[in-house]
Motif scaffolding. Structure first.
Motif, mmCIF file in Angstrom:
data_model
loop_
_atom_site.group_PDB
_atom_site.id
_atom_site.type_symbol
_atom_site.label_atom_id
_atom_site.label_comp_id
_atom_site.label_asym_id
_atom_site.label_seq_id
_atom_site.Cartn_x
_atom_site.Cartn_y
_atom_site.Cartn_z
ATOM 1 N N GLN A 95 32.557 20.718 -65.522
ATOM 2 C CA GLN A 95 32.679 20.842 -67.017
ATOM 3 C C GLN A 95 33.767 21.773 -67.340
ATOM 4 O OE1 GLN A 95 29.072 22.118 -68.990
ATOM 5 N NE2 GLN A 95 29.801 21.631 -70.906
ATOM 6 N N SER A 96 33.718 23.009 -66.686
ATOM 7 C CA SER A 96 34.962 23.896 -66.923
ATOM 8 C C SER A 96 36.234 23.513 -66.343
ATOM 9 C CB SER A 96 34.535 25.508 -66.664
ATOM 10 O OG SER A 96 34.265 25.492 -65.223
ATOM 11 N N TYR A 97 36.283 22.424 -65.510
ATOM 12 C CA TYR A 97 37.272 22.049 -64.774
ATOM 13 C C TYR A 97 37.312 22.885 -63.526
ATOM 14 C CZ TYR A 97 38.618 19.803 -69.210
ATOM 15 O OH TYR A 97 38.600 19.066 -70.241
ATOM 16 N N ALA A 98 37.021 24.015 -63.390
ATOM 17 C CA ALA A 98 37.253 24.969 -62.286
ATOM 18 C C ALA A 98 38.451 24.721 -61.531
ATOM 19 C CB ALA A 98 35.794 24.580 -61.420
ATOM 20 N N LEU A 99 39.520 24.568 -62.112
ATOM 21 C CA LEU A 99 40.903 24.748 -61.439
ATOM 22 C C LEU A 99 41.021 25.902 -60.824
ATOM 23 C CD1 LEU A 99 43.092 22.360 -63.898
ATOM 24 C CD2 LEU A 99 41.637 21.771 -61.942
ATOM 25 N N PHE A 100 41.767 25.909 -59.620
ATOM 26 C CA PHE A 100 41.980 27.212 -59.171
ATOM 27 C C PHE A 100 43.215 28.112 -60.086
ATOM 28 C CE2 PHE A 100 40.018 24.847 -55.543
ATOM 29 C CZ PHE A 100 39.015 25.233 -55.758
ATOM 30 N N PRO A 101 43.141 29.198 -60.389
ATOM 31 C CA PRO A 101 44.194 29.544 -61.241
ATOM 32 C C PRO A 101 45.355 29.909 -60.446
ATOM 33 C CG PRO A 101 42.200 31.202 -61.419
ATOM 34 C CD PRO A 101 41.853 29.842 -60.590
ATOM 35 N N HIS A 102 45.213 30.263 -59.321
ATOM 36 C CA HIS A 102 46.339 30.962 -58.544
ATOM 37 C C HIS A 102 47.043 29.740 -57.838
ATOM 38 C CE1 HIS A 102 42.840 30.653 -55.772
ATOM 39 N NE2 HIS A 102 43.379 30.754 -54.990
ATOM 40 N N LEU A 103 46.744 28.516 -57.964
ATOM 41 C CA LEU A 103 47.383 27.707 -57.404
ATOM 42 C C LEU A 103 48.107 26.697 -58.232
ATOM 43 C CD1 LEU A 103 44.531 26.681 -54.398
ATOM 44 C CD2 LEU A 103 46.538 28.094 -54.315
ATOM 45 N N LEU B 202 32.831 31.041 -45.975
ATOM 46 C CA LEU B 202 33.708 32.002 -45.643
ATOM 47 C C LEU B 202 35.068 31.660 -46.180
ATOM 48 C CD1 LEU B 202 33.537 34.766 -44.119
ATOM 49 C CD2 LEU B 202 34.415 33.387 -42.162
ATOM 50 N N THR B 203 35.281 30.439 -46.053
ATOM 51 C CA THR B 203 36.815 29.874 -46.252
ATOM 52 C C THR B 203 37.020 29.745 -47.835
ATOM 53 O OG1 THR B 203 35.975 27.822 -45.726
ATOM 54 C CG2 THR B 203 38.001 28.484 -44.835
ATOM 55 N N ALA B 204 35.765 29.569 -48.691
ATOM 56 C CA ALA B 204 35.840 29.941 -50.105
ATOM 57 C C ALA B 204 36.287 31.173 -50.305
ATOM 58 C CB ALA B 204 34.527 29.327 -50.584
ATOM 59 N N PHE B 205 35.501 32.024 -49.859
ATOM 60 C CA PHE B 205 35.945 33.470 -50.115
ATOM 61 C C PHE B 205 37.176 33.855 -49.995
ATOM 62 C CE2 PHE B 205 36.402 38.004 -48.758
ATOM 63 C CZ PHE B 205 35.739 38.449 -49.814
ATOM 64 N N TRP B 206 37.911 33.277 -48.467
ATOM 65 C CA TRP B 206 39.200 33.781 -48.339
ATOM 66 C C TRP B 206 40.220 33.027 -49.075
ATOM 67 C CZ3 TRP B 206 40.596 37.456 -45.468
ATOM 68 C CH2 TRP B 206 41.787 37.474 -44.871
ATOM 69 N N LEU B 207 40.012 31.687 -49.380
ATOM 70 C CA LEU B 207 40.991 31.055 -50.110
ATOM 71 C C LEU B 207 41.007 31.087 -51.642
ATOM 72 C CD1 LEU B 207 40.986 27.712 -48.208
ATOM 73 C CD2 LEU B 207 42.763 29.329 -48.061
ATOM 74 N N PRO B 211 41.993 35.805 -53.252
ATOM 75 C CA PRO B 211 43.254 35.889 -53.862
ATOM 76 C C PRO B 211 42.969 36.108 -55.497
ATOM 77 C CG PRO B 211 42.998 33.917 -52.909
ATOM 78 C CD PRO B 211 41.778 34.640 -52.393
ATOM 79 N N LEU B 212 41.989 35.554 -55.938
ATOM 80 C CA LEU B 212 41.756 35.868 -57.336
ATOM 81 C C LEU B 212 41.207 37.357 -57.832
ATOM 82 C CD1 LEU B 212 39.939 32.729 -58.559
ATOM 83 C CD2 LEU B 212 42.207 33.232 -58.984
ATOM 84 N N SER B 213 40.770 38.133 -56.627
ATOM 85 C CA SER B 213 40.444 39.714 -57.074
ATOM 86 C C SER B 213 41.688 40.570 -56.484
ATOM 87 C CB SER B 213 39.176 40.034 -56.341
ATOM 88 O OG SER B 213 39.407 39.542 -54.722
ATOM 89 N N ARG B 214 42.766 39.591 -56.325
ATOM 90 C CA ARG B 214 44.273 40.487 -55.839
ATOM 91 C C ARG B 214 44.302 41.702 -56.589
ATOM 92 N NH1 ARG B 214 49.394 37.910 -56.374
ATOM 93 N NH2 ARG B 214 50.187 39.734 -57.061
ATOM 94 N N ASN B 215 44.443 41.324 -58.004
ATOM 95 C CA ASN B 215 44.922 42.361 -58.917
ATOM 96 C C ASN B 215 43.919 43.424 -59.166
ATOM 97 O OD1 ASN B 215 47.260 41.068 -59.976
ATOM 98 N ND2 ASN B 215 46.273 39.901 -61.414
ATOM 99 N N GLY B 216 42.839 43.290 -59.075
ATOM 100 C CA GLY B 216 41.647 44.416 -58.817
ATOM 101 C C GLY B 216 41.946 45.326 -57.594
#
Lengths: 375, 293
Positions: A95-103, B202-207, B211-216
């Protein structure tokens, strides 16, 4: 499509998905209540219902994010109860699309493919194909926050289709789009579904959306299926007052049925009216049984003079007019206080409209125009 | 005009509380030590004029810093200790922040409180408490002896290990909070999407998560690294004679040797070393702000 098929009417067809007496509880709360349902290959199946009716839970069970408390869920004949989400040939558009923002858009679409240890060229070719299908080739290098809502929605669709899943789940996919874009996208979705031959299951609370896109609609309430049928049957032949009321606009007239001599014909005695209404139904009603006549506003004709040879004709005065552009809906108050909605097409300019507030008018409909319901 | 005034306030603040003191420190670092009050020369004298005053300033103290290997060893050792502590803090703080961000909503305020709670007690008292825990007859040694893990009390206090423990303990909240903020902001459906597309946990955490907590992580690391580099209280109370940190050297130059010019030179070099990570930190913050727009 070469021909319109209805696999759900063919007893030899094997369903792609089978829910068998599935119950899902969250603590004491029963989200899905002993539900049984078959969904067939290449269907565009809509789960429709108010929020909290369990439609999202059903979708999450198909994706593998929730396990059924009891019962069996089959995909292609195999029990998938214990298969984790990353091992299912099922993909979901969130629903939120859940696109990976860093990619980037490209990397988002390639994400699932890269998990399958395919070679690089095959991945690139598949991503390009998906970009073309969703008309996103120009935006491949952008990040999700650099594109519009409609484009993001298409990226989410491309990403979930990239692995060519047997089953695609769409969770309120168009909720975040404005109406015009939503309508365009609905047709685009149907087009893509036909092109790819994937089975789509869509969750929505928007009845118009379900009617537009789906081959079959399941109306849900409180964890139960109320009715599962094609959109036209759901609209024209609702099985209950709940369904009739949930889908589109409807007048519900409560009364007591009295079978007539002719088979399937009934008289309905209703609230303080002298003349009974007439309705035809394939259902059986005993004399004096409470019944509900559900009749769509567009099937009620509005005239200034009493029509001759109408099965049902009632008089009242115009209480309100809702002008919708192409249509006008008249709210007419009858002598007994019942308000009935009648809809007519605005074939003339508004200045020449025949009726205005407080006008005495006649409403009429045939005995087959409405549906007589017992609940 | 109002706009100018609004900008002027923080700049005046910086000018009065950072730039002017810094200029004074730079001036002292260029002066010579003297038995006087204040203990350095030259003093600015209106009669001689600015020219004479400036001619008496020189870089002698900075040259002196290079001649004695105590100083570069102290800088290097401080950098090592700060760096290792930052990595340790990250390794301990990340799981804590992760646990907090994934905890049920009603638990989070309590967990947050537990992270902040130590700040309610004086920093000095908390460091003294660690002395009580880590000393030869301290709680830790007694506990380990009672368990039978060791037969002789361990020498932990007055070693670098105690310094690491102190720094990690003190700066942990500075790591946990920014990492928590980054993880908390993350949409959990991203993890579901990753799993849906074929990732294991584990890969979900890694990928995705990492990366999304990088700034923190970057913000937290700088918040730990920058103050840890100049840390004085922890090494002087928990560290031993072998613990060499520039904060301690600075203190000794000022108060034991009363050599203000050399001490100021040490401080100026420390600041120059810190400018690099501070600028990097600022840039990270700015980038993050831009990405969120």
């Amino acid at each position: 499509m070469t021909e319109v098929t209805a696999p759900w009417e063919d007893p030899d067809q094997k369903p792609l998905i089978r829910f068998e007496n599935v119950t899902k509880k969250f603590g004491d709360f029963v989200a899905i209540d002993n539900l049984t349902l078959d969904i067939f290959e290449r269907e565009f199946f809509a789960l429709l219902g108010p929020s909290g009716c369990g439609k999202t839970t059903m979708m999450r069970m198909l994706a593998g994010f929730e396990n059924a408390t009891s019962g069996r869920i089959e995909l292609g004949g195999k029990d998938i109860g214990s298969v984790p989400p990353n091992k299912r040939a099922v993909n979901m558009m969130f629903q939120s699309y859940a696109l990976f923002p860093h990619l980037s858009v490209w990397e988002n679409i390639a994400f699932g493919l890269k998990r399958e240890s395919r070679d690089k060229q095959a991945i690139a070719a598949r991503v390009e194909e998906m970009l073309r299908l969703t008309r996103l080739s120009k935006f491949a290098k952008r990040k999700p926050h650099q594109i519009s809502g409609g484009q993001r929605q298409r990226v989410a669709l491309a990403r979930s289709l990239a692995k060519a899943p047997k089953l695609l789940l769409l969770d309120e996919p168009l909720g975040a789009l404005d109406k015009k874009l939503r309508q365009d996208t609905q047709f685009e979705l149907m087009d893509i579904q036909e092109k790819t031959g994937t089975t789509f299951v869509i969750v929505t609370h928007d009845q118009e959306e379900a009617m537009t896109v789906a081959s079959r609609v399941a109306v849900m309430d409180e964890g139960k299926l109320i009715q599962v049928a094609t959109p036209d049957r759901i609209y024209e032949n609702p099985g209950s007052v709940y369904v009739a009321d949930f889908i589109g606009d409807v007048n519900i007239i409560e009364g007591q049925a009295r079978p007539l001599e002719e088979d399937g014909q009934f008289e309905i005695m209703w609230k303080g009216a002298h003349d009974p209404l007439h309705a035809a139904s394939t259902r059986t009603f005993g004399a004096g049984q409470t019944c509900y006549l559900a009749i769509r506003p567009e099937k009620v004709a509005i005239t200034a003079e009493k029509p001759t040879a109408a099965d049902n004709a009632v008089q009242g005065k115009v209480l309100d007019i809702a002008y919708l552009g192409n249509l006008s809906t008249y709210h007419v108050e009858l002598h007994n206080g019942v308000i009935i909605k009648a809809q007519s097409a605005n074939t003339r300019r508004i200045a020449r409209r025949s009726f205005t507030w407080e006008d005495q008018v006649w409403l009429s409909w045939t005995s087959t125009a409405g549906v007589l319901l017992d609940k | 005009m109002r706009k100018f005034f609004l900008i002027a306030v923080p700049y005046l603040w910086l000018l009065a509380l950072f730039l002017i003191p810094f200029v004074i420190v730079v001036k002292i670092s260029l002066s010579d030590v003297a038995v006087a009050r204040p203990p350095y020369l030259p003093q600015f004298d209106w009669a001689d004029g600015i020219r004479v005053f400036l001619s008496e300033l020189d870089f002698e103290n900075f040259v002196f810093l290079t001649s004695d290997d105590l100083y570069w060893k102290a800088y290097l050792s401080s950098l090592t200790i700060a760096l290792v502590s930052t990595v340790l803090t990250l390794m301990i703080g990340y799981p804590i922040a992760y646990g907090m961000a994934r905890a049920p909503g009603e638990w989070r305020p309590t967990l947050m409180m537990l992270v902040i709670l130590p700040f309610w007690t004086s920093f000095l008292i908390r460091v003294y408490a660690w002395m009580g825990i880590l000393s030869q007859e301290g709680l830790l040694n007694q506990f380990l002896l009672w368990l039978g893990v060791i037969s002789e009390p361990l020498q932990i206090l007055n070693t670098n290990i105690a310094v690491y423990i102190g720094i990690v303990y003190t700066y942990l909240p500075f790591m946990v909070l920014p990492v928590y903020a980054a993880l908390d902001r993350m949409d959990t459906s991203l993890i579901e999407a990753a799993e849906d597309l074929g990732c294991s946990r584990l890969t979900a955490f890694w990928l995705v998560t990492l990366p999304l907590s990088r700034n923190g992580i970057i913000a937290g690391s700088f918040l730990v690294f920058i103050p840890a580099l100049g840390e004085f209280v922890i090494p002087s109370l928990l560290g031993g004679s072998g613990t060499l940190m520039i904060g301690k050297v600075l203190w000794e130059e000022f108060f034991s040797n009363r050599d203000w010019p050399v001490a100021s030179a040490v401080a100026v070099v420390l600041l120059l070393i810190l400018i690099i990570p501070i600028v990097l930190f600022q840039r990270n913050q700015q980038k993050q702000a831009e990405a969120e727009q």
